[in-house]
Design a protein around this motif. Structure first.
Motif, PDB file in Angstrom:
ATOM      1  N   PHE A   1       0.875  44.560  -5.414  1.00  0.00           N
ATOM      2  CA  PHE A   1       0.073  44.280  -5.159  1.00  0.00           C
ATOM      3  C   PHE A   1      -0.157  42.897  -4.431  1.00  0.00           C
ATOM      4  O   PHE A   1      -1.011  42.541  -3.702  1.00  0.00           O
ATOM      5  CB  PHE A   1      -1.713  44.398  -6.364  1.00  0.00           C
ATOM      6  N   LEU A   2       0.306  41.595  -5.132  1.00  0.00           N
ATOM      7  CA  LEU A   2      -0.225  39.983  -4.305  1.00  0.00           C
ATOM      8  C   LEU A   2       0.573  39.853  -3.598  1.00  0.00           C
ATOM      9  O   LEU A   2       0.473  39.382  -2.454  1.00  0.00           O
ATOM     10  CB  LEU A   2       0.538  39.089  -5.709  1.00  0.00           C
ATOM     11  N   SER A   3       1.777  40.351  -3.622  1.00  0.00           N
ATOM     12  CA  SER A   3       2.643  40.353  -2.477  1.00  0.00           C
ATOM     13  C   SER A   3       2.085  41.356  -1.029  1.00  0.00           C
ATOM     14  O   SER A   3       2.165  40.560   0.651  1.00  0.00           O
ATOM     15  CB  SER A   3       4.203  40.601  -2.434  1.00  0.00           C
ATOM     16  N   GLY A   4       1.426  42.609  -1.006  1.00  0.00           N
ATOM     17  CA  GLY A   4       1.205  43.531  -0.259  1.00  0.00           C
ATOM     18  C   GLY A   4      -0.500  43.295  -0.080  1.00  0.00           C
ATOM     19  O   GLY A   4      -0.460  43.380   0.878  1.00  0.00           O
ATOM     20  N   MET A   5      -1.379  43.414  -0.868  1.00  0.00           N
ATOM     21  CA  MET A   5      -2.598  43.484  -1.333  1.00  0.00           C
ATOM     22  C   MET A   5      -3.173  42.026  -0.327  1.00  0.00           C
ATOM     23  O   MET A   5      -3.785  42.065   0.133  1.00  0.00           O
ATOM     24  CB  MET A   5      -2.903  44.553  -1.778  1.00  0.00           C
ATOM     25  N   ILE A   6      -2.489  41.188  -0.757  1.00  0.00           N
ATOM     26  CA  ILE A   6      -2.908  39.939  -1.021  1.00  0.00           C
ATOM     27  C   ILE A   6      -2.089  38.822   0.073  1.00  0.00           C
ATOM     28  O   ILE A   6      -2.905  38.830   0.321  1.00  0.00           O
ATOM     29  CB  ILE A   6      -3.634  39.344  -2.535  1.00  0.00           C
ATOM     30  N   ILE A   7      -1.128  38.486  -0.455  1.00  0.00           N
ATOM     31  CA  ILE A   7      -0.227  37.523   0.350  1.00  0.00           C
ATOM     32  C   ILE A   7      -0.351  38.426   2.364  1.00  0.00           C
ATOM     33  O   ILE A   7      -0.925  37.633   3.109  1.00  0.00           O
ATOM     34  CB  ILE A   7       0.530  37.394  -0.251  1.00  0.00           C
ATOM     35  N   GLY A   8       0.297  39.492   2.174  1.00  0.00           N
ATOM     36  CA  GLY A   8       0.460  40.273   2.684  1.00  0.00           C
ATOM     37  C   GLY A   8      -0.674  40.481   4.640  1.00  0.00           C
ATOM     38  O   GLY A   8      -1.156  40.472   5.692  1.00  0.00           O
ATOM     39  N   THR A   9      -2.294  40.972   3.658  1.00  0.00           N
ATOM     40  CA  THR A   9      -3.346  40.872   3.812  1.00  0.00           C
ATOM     41  C   THR A   9      -3.739  39.602   4.595  1.00  0.00           C
ATOM     42  O   THR A   9      -4.465  39.737   5.550  1.00  0.00           O
ATOM     43  CB  THR A   9      -4.666  41.227   3.022  1.00  0.00           C
ATOM     44  N   LEU A  10      -4.008  39.065   4.015  1.00  0.00           N
ATOM     45  CA  LEU A  10      -3.831  37.525   4.348  1.00  0.00           C
ATOM     46  C   LEU A  10      -3.709  36.513   5.544  1.00  0.00           C
ATOM     47  O   LEU A  10      -4.416  36.041   7.029  1.00  0.00           O
ATOM     48  CB  LEU A  10      -4.057  36.026   2.640  1.00  0.00           C
TER      49      LEU A  10
END
Length: 175
Positions: free
Chosen positions: A131-140
């Motif tokens: 979630f943190l790597s794909g959805m948060i960091i990747g999205t930002l």
């Protein structure tokens, strides 16, 4: 009768209104992005919990690609109010394809470089990391790339004039 934009702008605190009006395409881009983020989240987890249980990068890629089509329509019709034909479709999808790769990179790195997946870590740690790597960091990171690339290469003809006003949305008429 005030437009939806005027109603929304009326709810913005007075000190922030000039900034919001001046950067309205950014604000609209962020609203579209937030909607697409939610769409990506729902599709990603729908796929991860069903047909892509062992393929999180595939699930994220599919979810991001679907949200990209939705994003194209909203950005073209609302955020950037592009004029003319669909001439920006090809550059939009080229930029978006690059952005999907940018979005997937943090997940790929966390999963396959740092081995943050079962059996190396617990299922909970794996899911939090995904979630943190794909959805948060990747999205930002992808969002920043998309905004810059869309303004620079895709939606170059806008209804906004040099003064930042638009015939469709007069800034001066906000209550």
């Amino acid at each position: 009768m005030p437009s939806l934009t005027q109603k929304a702008l009326a709810k913005v605190p007075e000190p922030l209104r000039p900034f919001v009006v001046q950067h309205r395409s950014l604000v609209k881009f962020l609203v579209v992005g937030g909607s697409c983020f939610l769409l990506t989240l729902v599709i990603n987890y729908g796929l991860k919990l069903t047909v892509c249980q062992n393929k999180p990068v595939v699930a994220l890629t599919i979810a991001t690609a679907i949200a990209t089509v939705f994003s194209y329509v909203l950005n073209r019709q609302w955020s950037f109010r592009s004029e003319g034909s669909h001439k920006e479709a090809i550059p939009f999808f080229v930029v978006s394809a690059l952005a999907v790769v940018v979005n997937d990179l943090p997940l790929l790195i966390s999963r396959y470089v740092f081995d943050l997946h079962t059996p190396h870590v617990s299922k909970f740690t794996q899911e939090v990391s995904d979630f943190l790597s794909g959805m948060i960091i990747g999205t930002l990171v992808a969002m920043g790339f998309r905004y810059w690339a869309m303004k620079r290469f895709v939606f170059t003809t806008r209804a906004d004039s040099a003064s930042g006003s638009s015939a469709a949305e007069p800034a001066a008429r906000v209550p």
